[in-house]
Design a protein around this motif. Sequence first.
Motif, mmCIF file in Angstrom:
data_model
loop_
_atom_site.group_PDB
_atom_site.id
_atom_site.type_symbol
_atom_site.label_atom_id
_atom_site.label_comp_id
_atom_site.label_asym_id
_atom_site.label_seq_id
_atom_site.Cartn_x
_atom_site.Cartn_y
_atom_site.Cartn_z
ATOM 1 N N LEU A 178 33.697 19.090 25.238
ATOM 2 C CA LEU A 178 33.556 19.963 23.672
ATOM 3 C C LEU A 178 31.850 20.560 24.468
ATOM 4 O O LEU A 178 31.206 20.453 25.368
ATOM 5 C CB LEU A 178 32.833 18.251 23.075
ATOM 6 N N ASN A 179 31.750 21.505 23.406
ATOM 7 C CA ASN A 179 30.390 22.024 23.494
ATOM 8 C C ASN A 179 30.657 23.674 24.720
ATOM 9 O O ASN A 179 29.108 23.972 25.422
ATOM 10 C CB ASN A 179 28.479 21.227 23.409
ATOM 11 N N CYS A 180 32.053 23.766 24.956
ATOM 12 C CA CYS A 180 32.252 24.936 26.018
ATOM 13 C C CYS A 180 31.789 24.398 27.582
ATOM 14 O O CYS A 180 31.097 25.203 28.225
ATOM 15 C CB CYS A 180 31.223 26.155 25.859
ATOM 16 N N THR A 181 31.390 23.141 27.413
ATOM 17 C CA THR A 181 31.666 22.803 29.278
ATOM 18 C C THR A 181 32.927 22.143 29.791
ATOM 19 O O THR A 181 33.457 21.891 29.045
ATOM 20 C CB THR A 181 30.116 21.613 28.974
ATOM 21 N N ASP A 182 32.777 21.807 30.773
ATOM 22 C CA ASP A 182 33.786 21.908 31.755
ATOM 23 C C ASP A 182 33.429 19.932 32.787
ATOM 24 O O ASP A 182 32.884 20.281 33.655
ATOM 25 C CB ASP A 182 34.372 22.014 32.608
ATOM 26 N N PRO A 183 34.238 19.050 32.437
ATOM 27 C CA PRO A 183 34.035 18.162 33.603
ATOM 28 C C PRO A 183 34.208 18.499 34.848
ATOM 29 O O PRO A 183 35.049 19.120 35.508
ATOM 30 C CB PRO A 183 34.660 17.028 32.546
ATOM 31 N N PRO A 184 33.734 17.836 35.607
ATOM 32 C CA PRO A 184 33.655 17.968 36.933
ATOM 33 C C PRO A 184 35.729 17.911 37.495
ATOM 34 O O PRO A 184 35.476 16.398 36.522
ATOM 35 C CB PRO A 184 33.510 17.019 38.051
#
Length: 119
Positions: A76-82
Amino acid sequence: MRVRRTLAALCAIAPLVWAASGCSDSSGGQVIGTRGLTFRQSVQDPVHDKCHAFAPKGVDRVSNNTGIDIVLHKGLNCTDPPGRPSSYLATSLSATTVLELGLWRSFSTVGWPPPVPAA
């Protein structure tokens, strides 16, 4: 010496045409995200420099029917999990996610901001 009417008209019209072409927003169009056959979400005319969220559960296929490129994010919110990289999607193309890496939950635009703020 008299200036020809054609030359005078071109000199008057050329700056107006040049200014009008610089005021177009290339982000016009739709980004369409789907999940299976049961869910469809579209974002009309995405705004530059803004994160656009897909439904909380995410989507597995995205079609970019705009004049700008986008980056698809797994978080969400233009992030990327590892371990779950983002994906670049050029204009007028579609992409399907690898389910093992998760669904796309948001996207952001790539490119120059529009010359006129979106209303």
